[in-house]
Design a protein around this motif. Structure first.
Motif, PDB file in Angstrom:
ATOM      1  N   ILE A   1       0.868  -1.184   0.000  1.00  0.00           N
ATOM      2  CA  ILE A   1       0.000   0.000   0.000  1.00  0.00           C
ATOM      3  C   ILE A   1       0.895   1.222   0.000  1.00  0.00           C
ATOM      4  O   ILE A   1       1.704   1.434   0.902  1.00  0.00           O
ATOM      5  CB  ILE A   1      -0.936  -0.005   1.227  1.00  0.00           C
ATOM      6  CG1 ILE A   1      -1.896  -1.185   1.116  1.00  0.00           C
ATOM      7  CG2 ILE A   1      -1.694   1.305   1.344  1.00  0.00           C
ATOM      8  CD1 ILE A   1      -2.747  -1.411   2.329  1.00  0.00           C
ATOM      9  N   GLU A   2       0.723   2.030  -1.050  1.00  0.00           N
ATOM     10  CA  GLU A   2       1.682   3.099  -1.293  1.00  0.00           C
ATOM     11  C   GLU A   2       1.506   4.269  -0.344  1.00  0.00           C
ATOM     12  O   GLU A   2       0.390   4.633   0.025  1.00  0.00           O
ATOM     13  CB  GLU A   2       1.510   3.621  -2.729  1.00  0.00           C
ATOM     14  CG  GLU A   2       2.732   3.416  -3.592  1.00  0.00           C
ATOM     15  CD  GLU A   2       2.510   3.995  -4.941  1.00  0.00           C
ATOM     16  OE1 GLU A   2       2.560   5.238  -5.046  1.00  0.00           O
ATOM     17  OE2 GLU A   2       2.260   3.227  -5.904  1.00  0.00           O
ATOM     18  N   ILE A   3       2.654   4.836  -0.013  1.00  0.00           N
ATOM     19  CA  ILE A   3       2.683   6.080   0.750  1.00  0.00           C
ATOM     20  C   ILE A   3       2.215   7.184  -0.187  1.00  0.00           C
ATOM     21  O   ILE A   3       2.315   7.079  -1.404  1.00  0.00           O
ATOM     22  CB  ILE A   3       4.125   6.349   1.229  1.00  0.00           C
ATOM     23  CG1 ILE A   3       4.145   7.423   2.302  1.00  0.00           C
ATOM     24  CG2 ILE A   3       5.031   6.814   0.078  1.00  0.00           C
ATOM     25  CD1 ILE A   3       3.624   6.948   3.599  1.00  0.00           C
ATOM     26  N   SER A   4       1.680   8.257   0.345  1.00  0.00           N
ATOM     27  CA  SER A   4       1.172   9.318  -0.522  1.00  0.00           C
ATOM     28  C   SER A   4       2.191  10.428  -0.689  1.00  0.00           C
ATOM     29  O   SER A   4       2.168  11.418   0.022  1.00  0.00           O
ATOM     30  CB  SER A   4      -0.082   9.902   0.109  1.00  0.00           C
ATOM     31  OG  SER A   4       0.289  10.430   1.352  1.00  0.00           O
ATOM     32  N   LEU A   5       3.111  10.270  -1.633  1.00  0.00           N
ATOM     33  CA  LEU A   5       4.007  11.375  -1.958  1.00  0.00           C
ATOM     34  C   LEU A   5       3.190  12.487  -2.597  1.00  0.00           C
ATOM     35  O   LEU A   5       2.141  12.232  -3.176  1.00  0.00           O
ATOM     36  CB  LEU A   5       5.078  10.894  -2.936  1.00  0.00           C
ATOM     37  CG  LEU A   5       6.045   9.855  -2.365  1.00  0.00           C
ATOM     38  CD1 LEU A   5       6.889   9.259  -3.479  1.00  0.00           C
ATOM     39  CD2 LEU A   5       6.943  10.491  -1.321  1.00  0.00           C
ATOM     40  N   PRO A   6       3.626  13.749  -2.490  1.00  0.00           N
ATOM     41  CA  PRO A   6       2.850  14.833  -3.100  1.00  0.00           C
ATOM     42  C   PRO A   6       2.679  14.608  -4.598  1.00  0.00           C
ATOM     43  O   PRO A   6       3.643  14.326  -5.309  1.00  0.00           O
ATOM     44  CB  PRO A   6       3.699  16.083  -2.838  1.00  0.00           C
ATOM     45  CG  PRO A   6       4.686  15.711  -1.810  1.00  0.00           C
ATOM     46  CD  PRO A   6       4.831  14.231  -1.810  1.00  0.00           C
ATOM     47  N   HIS A   7       1.443  14.709  -5.087  1.00  0.00           N
ATOM     48  CA  HIS A   7       1.153  14.528  -6.502  1.00  0.00           C
ATOM     49  C   HIS A   7       0.933  15.872  -7.178  1.00  0.00           C
ATOM     50  O   HIS A   7       0.553  16.831  -6.542  1.00  0.00           O
ATOM     51  CB  HIS A   7      -0.113  13.694  -6.688  1.00  0.00           C
ATOM     52  CG  HIS A   7       0.123  12.229  -6.547  1.00  0.00           C
ATOM     53  ND1 HIS A   7       0.639  11.678  -5.390  1.00  0.00           N
ATOM     54  CD2 HIS A   7      -0.067  11.179  -7.401  1.00  0.00           C
ATOM     55  CE1 HIS A   7       0.745  10.369  -5.541  1.00  0.00           C
ATOM     56  NE2 HIS A   7       0.315  10.038  -6.737  1.00  0.00           N
ATOM     57  N   ARG A   8       1.166  15.916  -8.442  1.00  0.00           N
ATOM     58  CA  ARG A   8       0.827  17.098  -9.222  1.00  0.00           C
ATOM     59  C   ARG A   8       0.455  16.656 -10.637  1.00  0.00           C
ATOM     60  O   ARG A   8       1.167  15.866 -11.241  1.00  0.00           O
ATOM     61  CB  ARG A   8       2.030  18.053  -9.266  1.00  0.00           C
ATOM     62  CG  ARG A   8       1.774  19.290 -10.069  1.00  0.00           C
ATOM     63  CD  ARG A   8       2.506  20.472  -9.525  1.00  0.00           C
ATOM     64  NE  ARG A   8       2.095  20.784  -8.160  1.00  0.00           N
ATOM     65  CZ  ARG A   8       2.725  21.675  -7.380  1.00  0.00           C
ATOM     66  NH1 ARG A   8       3.784  22.320  -7.820  1.00  0.00           N
ATOM     67  NH2 ARG A   8       2.286  21.921  -6.170  1.00  0.00           N
ATOM     68  N   VAL A   9      -0.665  17.170 -11.150  1.00  0.00           N
ATOM     69  CA  VAL A   9      -1.031  16.932 -12.540  1.00  0.00           C
ATOM     70  C   VAL A   9      -0.450  18.055 -13.372  1.00  0.00           C
ATOM     71  O   VAL A   9      -0.722  19.231 -13.101  1.00  0.00           O
ATOM     72  CB  VAL A   9      -2.563  16.888 -12.721  1.00  0.00           C
ATOM     73  CG1 VAL A   9      -2.902  16.639 -14.173  1.00  0.00           C
ATOM     74  CG2 VAL A   9      -3.170  15.829 -11.824  1.00  0.00           C
ATOM     75  N   VAL A  10       0.395  17.718 -14.347  1.00  0.00           N
ATOM     76  CA  VAL A  10       1.033  18.760 -15.144  1.00  0.00           C
ATOM     77  C   VAL A  10       0.473  18.731 -16.562  1.00  0.00           C
ATOM     78  O   VAL A  10       0.465  17.691 -17.217  1.00  0.00           O
ATOM     79  CB  VAL A  10       2.555  18.563 -15.168  1.00  0.00           C
ATOM     80  CG1 VAL A  10       3.186  19.424 -16.238  1.00  0.00           C
ATOM     81  CG2 VAL A  10       3.152  18.910 -13.815  1.00  0.00           C
ATOM     82  N   LEU A  11      -0.036  19.866 -17.015  1.00  0.00           N
ATOM     83  CA  LEU A  11      -0.518  20.003 -18.385  1.00  0.00           C
ATOM     84  C   LEU A  11       0.572  20.714 -19.165  1.00  0.00           C
ATOM     85  O   LEU A  11       0.789  21.914 -18.977  1.00  0.00           O
ATOM     86  CB  LEU A  11      -1.807  20.813 -18.396  1.00  0.00           C
ATOM     87  CG  LEU A  11      -2.904  20.217 -17.489  1.00  0.00           C
ATOM     88  CD1 LEU A  11      -3.623  21.312 -16.745  1.00  0.00           C
ATOM     89  CD2 LEU A  11      -3.868  19.401 -18.312  1.00  0.00           C
ATOM     90  N   ASN A  12       1.328  19.976 -20.023  1.00  0.00           N
ATOM     91  CA  ASN A  12       2.467  20.552 -20.722  1.00  0.00           C
ATOM     92  C   ASN A  12       2.046  21.309 -21.967  1.00  0.00           C
ATOM     93  O   ASN A  12       1.228  20.834 -22.749  1.00  0.00           O
ATOM     94  CB  ASN A  12       3.440  19.448 -21.121  1.00  0.00           C
ATOM     95  CG  ASN A  12       4.133  18.855 -19.918  1.00  0.00           C
ATOM     96  OD1 ASN A  12       4.888  19.529 -19.255  1.00  0.00           O
ATOM     97  ND2 ASN A  12       3.835  17.588 -19.624  1.00  0.00           N
ATOM     98  N   LYS A  13       2.581  22.487 -22.120  1.00  0.00           N
ATOM     99  CA  LYS A  13       2.436  23.235 -23.366  1.00  0.00           C
ATOM    100  C   LYS A  13       3.837  23.610 -23.807  1.00  0.00           C
ATOM    101  O   LYS A  13       4.620  24.146 -23.014  1.00  0.00           O
ATOM    102  CB  LYS A  13       1.647  24.528 -23.131  1.00  0.00           C
ATOM    103  CG  LYS A  13       0.167  24.346 -22.913  1.00  0.00           C
ATOM    104  CD  LYS A  13      -0.501  25.722 -22.928  1.00  0.00           C
ATOM    105  CE  LYS A  13      -1.917  25.610 -22.405  1.00  0.00           C
ATOM    106  NZ  LYS A  13      -2.513  26.936 -22.191  1.00  0.00           N
ATOM    107  N   ASP A  14       4.175  23.332 -25.057  1.00  0.00           N
ATOM    108  CA  ASP A  14       5.492  23.743 -25.538  1.00  0.00           C
ATOM    109  C   ASP A  14       5.385  25.060 -26.282  1.00  0.00           C
ATOM    110  O   ASP A  14       4.380  25.345 -26.936  1.00  0.00           O
ATOM    111  CB  ASP A  14       6.086  22.654 -26.448  1.00  0.00           C
ATOM    112  CG  ASP A  14       6.510  21.445 -25.643  1.00  0.00           C
ATOM    113  OD1 ASP A  14       7.366  21.608 -24.746  1.00  0.00           O
ATOM    114  OD2 ASP A  14       5.944  20.362 -25.877  1.00  0.00           O
ATOM    115  N   GLU A  15       6.356  25.869 -26.152  1.00  0.00           N
ATOM    116  CA  GLU A  15       6.344  27.154 -26.837  1.00  0.00           C
ATOM    117  C   GLU A  15       7.371  27.140 -27.975  1.00  0.00           C
ATOM    118  O   GLU A  15       8.467  26.674 -27.789  1.00  0.00           O
ATOM    119  CB  GLU A  15       6.726  28.248 -25.839  1.00  0.00           C
ATOM    120  CG  GLU A  15       5.742  28.350 -24.689  1.00  0.00           C
ATOM    121  CD  GLU A  15       5.536  29.794 -24.241  1.00  0.00           C
ATOM    122  OE1 GLU A  15       6.392  30.639 -24.546  1.00  0.00           O
ATOM    123  OE2 GLU A  15       4.485  30.075 -23.630  1.00  0.00           O
TER     124      GLU A  15
END
Lengths: 273, 273, 273, 273, 273, 273, 273
Positions: D259-273
């Motif tokens: 059962i995994e520990i909860s490391l901080p998560h982040r959803v990243v929406l990548n946009k390239d310029e």
């Protein structure tokens, strides 16, 4: 109880009424006349002694202030005297009510005592830019009880003098301008200091400056930047304008020399799952 | 009520007026004369006893301060006495008003008592750099009621002595310079300490330093860095300049040796959706 | 009013002047003599009773302190007595002014009462490292009114005793050293504890330590790390040095064993747009 | 003024000196004797009544405390009496000085009144672990004026009793251990609770525990984790050790079950310029 | 001075000693007897009037409290009376010492006055869960001077009644459970509300609930989430358990329906260098 | 004791009852009549002197306020007088109870004193927008004891005048609008200033503005942006609308010119594991 | 001392006991009877004058409150009178104890004075939603000494009136609903305002609204978003429901129109190592 003697009562009321009327008329004549007299005599003194405009305004306001309160005090005492109420003994022997008044009114006394010393020690003049009682602003009026500051956003602050503990007067002598420039960790410190000092040297001829701006060295290390500090001594009230001009000039100089600004850095160790 | 005896009144007014005039004239002569006398006698004493300039200025300011308030007190008492108002009994028997005054004026007494002990215990001298009443600054003037500090940004702080609780005097003996350098977790701690100690050794001949800078060890672990601490003892008021010089020299030494600065690290576990 | 009798006045002034001169001369002789006497007798007592140097310095300072204030008090009373001003009745019957003084001076009394108990209960000795009145430092001098602390950065703090509420004395008995080491979530906790305990065991022979350092267990879970706590009991004032040494040794031991430090982790779910 | 009668003065001084000497000798004999007597009689009472060691130490300290202050008080009064200075009337009729003393000394009275009730209501015993006056620690000594706490880091806190407002006694009855474990949002909550409850069940036989640890449920939702709370009731002073053991055991159990520990998560929406 | 009459002194001492002995014996008999009497009579009254157990415990504690202090007061007065020290006049005419005592003891009076009104207005009963004086806890004992709270972690808080300003009683009537669930910005709000309301409907038959849980709507917008609020009214002291159950059930319902939790989002604009 | 004389008692009760009835009737007639009289006479004065509506409302409220309290005071005194209870002597000689009342009522006196000066110094008028006693709002009513503010969210704040220390009046003279625009580090500062100044120039004809908006320069450097400041002087109460309009216009102008907004930047150094 | 006259003592005790019994009986009859009488008469007055239910409940509570305290006061005075203890003189001449009581009881007087004015100025009615003494809640009961608020979470707050400084009454007139919507920097501001205004227009027919919701403009620039503000005026206590409905409707409208929410943005400059 007895029947009331209406005639005598009406007579007495008329007499008292007449005296009160006389008192009010006298007050209405004396008040504006006295004020004009006080104001003009202060102005003459100020002219003869060549006082600065700020100080003479202060003196005028103060004198009118004292004059008004003294007059009001005599008016109230006389008024009560006509009504047959002697104020002195009442206050002196008032027991519990007196105790409450004594405690409640100590703030007023505290205002006047503090106001008196602020004036006599010349801590504040009208038109000074000061911090007092938790508010910044330009002094609009000095009184024995209240000081009025005009804040930067236009608000008028009425500060009872007792709330003025420490006065910070920003218009007594020269002020200091302070600018912190941060550069990246990869940059050459000596080179950056040289560039900034060059900008400083161009400012030395600026007449708002009393002591040319100088780079004093490495102030601190940020998480991704090295902070260099520049300080200068300026005419009072000119420090913000000088700081803004220095900031713009230095930023442009660093850009020209290709010395990078220190954007926040992060080292990322990627693991794929 | 009776008709008023105008003649007698005018006579009496003239007499009183004359006495007041005399009093004012005496005051205007005595005040400046006395001040000059006090100042010159203090200066002679200071010369004979070879006092430091700061201490002699303090003594002069204080003496003039006391002299002015005592004179003012006698002037007011005499003035009121001529007008037939005995100040003593009024204050002693003033009942409620007196109570209010007593409470309101306790701040003034508190100022003087605190000021007296600050002076007698020599906690502050003119030109000392101190923290008092929540403000930092160089002491410009010491008074029985108020102490004036000139802040770093040029602001003049007027601090009533009662607001001075704890005095922190930064000009009594040597000061300590303290620099924290942070290195990455991958670096060799012993190597880094060696490099920093080398820099320290070059500084020992600096005459501003009383006790050569030394690396005391690993101070703490940051989220991505190891913090090494360096401390030194310096001449008073030189600690900031020393810190800036140490910072620059150490930064450059670490760069030369290729010991990396500790930029914030983050381990990223990528998941694609 | 009458003509002033100048002759009598001058006579009287001369008499008073002579007495004052005599008083001042006596004071100038008694003050330094008494101080030396007090100091030497305290030192003899200290030697005979084999007091620690700190305590004997404390006693000496205190005695001189009391001696000076008592002498000053008698000097002022006598001085005023010669001038024909009896201090006692004035203070006792001073009405409003007295009230203000009473309130204003309560801080002074509060200082002395608190100072008296700090001394009699031996809460502080000269050379102790204490926290008092919001400041840390080594005690330089203990007085009835003021306590002087020398802060770590060299600043001298003058703390009126009333500002000392709770005294935290860091030099009464042994101190405790505490080091928190954080490891990553992936590491084996038992293994890490074993490595740290090994380091601890090497320190047990260190004579600065009173109770060998021990790993007490898992203190908390951070966002990306497990925190292990190590504590030890040390000689007073040695706790910081011990902590620094422990930190360095443990860091190196973990590195050797390949137990990873816990850099901040983040799980990133990538979405491309 | 008259010539001074030296002989009579010396006689009188000798008499007074003799009396003072006698007083001091008596004091030096009575003080230690009385202390030993008080201590031994308290110990006998404690043995007979089978008091806990902490309570008997408290009683002994307190008795010695009261004994010392009472003796000191009588010593000072007698001393002043021999010198012909009656303390009572002076204090009663002291006017302004008395007012200042009255205000200044109220802290002392406040200390004693508070101390008296802390003792009589048995809020604190020697060796209790308490929070009082803003400091945590084990009680070393209880006095009428001051309470001494030994902090966790070894510092000795001297707390005037008036600074003790609310007493938090951590050694009156059982304590509660509380552990928060956080798991990732993807994990099955029921499964995680089952695993944690298993660990809890293994601890129920631990004799330090009074009420077996239990998983009470989902306490809160973090930004990337679900927090589950476990609580238990333990012997006093054992709560921290229990928490550390629980933390370690639960962490290992969750790891085993994957059962995994909860490391901080982040959803990243990548946009390239 | 005279020779001391030892015989008479011893006689008098014996007489006084006998009286004191008698007093102590009486006290030792009356104290426990009286307490038992007070306790049993309160219990009978409570039974007859069918008071709740909490209230009857409160009444008993209070009565014993008052009884103990009154007895103690009479004991001390009698004790001092036997020794020939009349307490009343001493206190009434005590001058400065009295002033200090008056100020120092005002806290005690304040405790009793506040305690009296807390009891008479039935703000607190034994076994209530309250917040008072900055501490949460279950009331263990109510006294005229002190209130004892047992905190959640087992600590016993002794709170002098004067420190109880506002009483927050959490056991007077029903409580409210409040759960905030956050969903991602991409989710359909109406759908999410429907799912959560379904869970709520399953809870309405729960007997701990007084007013069924309801989704009240969109509470706020976070940086990456929409927060939906659910509230319910519950039996007192059941609110936390209900909240935990609601949290678990709702989390699972949202998971089943595939409505995503709102992990922190970030839009990243990548630039390569 | 004696038998009670019922007849006499009833007689006396009836007499008193009659007098009380008469008093109440008189009060019920005088109160509304007096109020109407006061209100109408104030309105006539206001009309004749062409006072602003705010000031005339203030005067009316104040007069009614004073009238009501004075009437109430006379009613209570007469009422107690009929019952044979003279209020004055009771209050004056009330000893302990009086002391408590004196202390407890000082807040009331403090309210009235402060209220009196707020009114006489015209610090506040009805309909002014002020900050006082920690609350913002439009003044609804000014009284001797309480000031009512209508907050922005509609809440009505009742502020006892003693809680009003410093009055910040936002409707005395012009206000200042202040807008900070931030641009990226890559942008040309001079160009951005030009664009913003263009927007400013379009606003100068706006009649809400007293002193055209101007770009004052580079205010500060953020972690990823350069902040440019624009200030303007506006009609009172129009500053927020002006700021909103300026913000929108400037944002759109910068967008048109392609000058980028400063989103937070981060330099990422990628390491793969 | 003498032999005690037991007979006389018993006689006297019986007499006193009888009187006390009579007093208690009278009290037990008068108390409930009086309460019912007071309650019913208030209700009749309320009906006749058509008072709102809240106000009539307030009046009833207050009257019962005053009635109870007055009765209690007379009961205690009579009780002590029977025991031969005259309360008045004791209190008046109580010296030190009296001083302590006077200080300690001032809080009680302060409660009553404040409570009296809160009632007479109608600042609070039963069932109003107010903020007072640091707590929010619906008023359950108003008393001379204490005000009871029912908080949102069900807690009952007992607030001594002296702790009520400023009263914020949220149920006097209409309230204001305020919703901030943030959009991305890339979106067209005019378009977004148009969409939001459309939603607002649909709400204008809502009868809870007094002044239709309106978009007032660009409130501020966040680090990655532009904040638009919408305000409306609503019926009291409906503001939160209106805000929730507005939030939901606006969020859905923006989604429909494809105007993006402003998730936190970051520009990342990648460097590979």
């Amino acid at each position: 109880m007895d029947f009331i003697n209406f005639e005598a009562m009406i007579d007495s009321l008329l007499t008292i009424g007449g005296q009160l009327l006389l008192l009010i008329i006298v007050y209405l004549i004396v008040a504006p006349l006295g004020k004009r007299l006080v104001a003009s005599s202060i102005q003459q003194v100020a002219k003869r002694q060549k006082l600065s405009e700020g100080r003479s305004k202060t003196l005028e306001n103060l004198s009118l202030n004292v004059f008004t309160y003294v007059l009001l005090f005599f008016f109230i005492v006389t008024f009560l005297g006509i009504l047959g109420i002697p104020l002195g003994p009442i206050l002196a022997g008032a027991g519990v009510v007196g105790l409450a008044i004594g405690f409640g009114a100590q703030g007023l006394v505290s205002d006047v005592v503090t106001g008196f010393f602020i004036l006599i020690e010349k801590q504040i003049d009208v038109d000074d830019y000061v911090t007092a009682g938790g508010h910044d602003g330009v002094v609009e009026e000095l009184g024995l009880r209240t000081t009025k500051l005009r804040g930067f956003d236009g608000t008028l602050h009425y500060i009872p003098n007792r709330n003025i503990q420490v006065v910070n007067n920003h218009t007594r002598g020269n002020m200091r301008a302070l600018v912190d420039m941060s550069i990246g960790y990869g940059e050459n410190i000596d080179e950056a200091i040289r560039v900034l000092q060059n900008v400083c040297d161009q400012f030395t001829s600026d007449e708002r400056l009393k002591e040319g701006p100088d780079v004093v060295g490495v102030q601190s290390f940020g998480s991704s930047d090295i902070v260099l500090r520049v300080i200068a001594q300026t005419e009072k009230m000119e420090q913000w304008a000088v700081e803004r001009d220095l900031r713009k000039a230095m930023r442009e100089a660093l850009d020209e020399e290709g010395i990078e600004i220190s954007l926040p850095h992060r080292v990322v160790l990627n693991k794929d799952e």
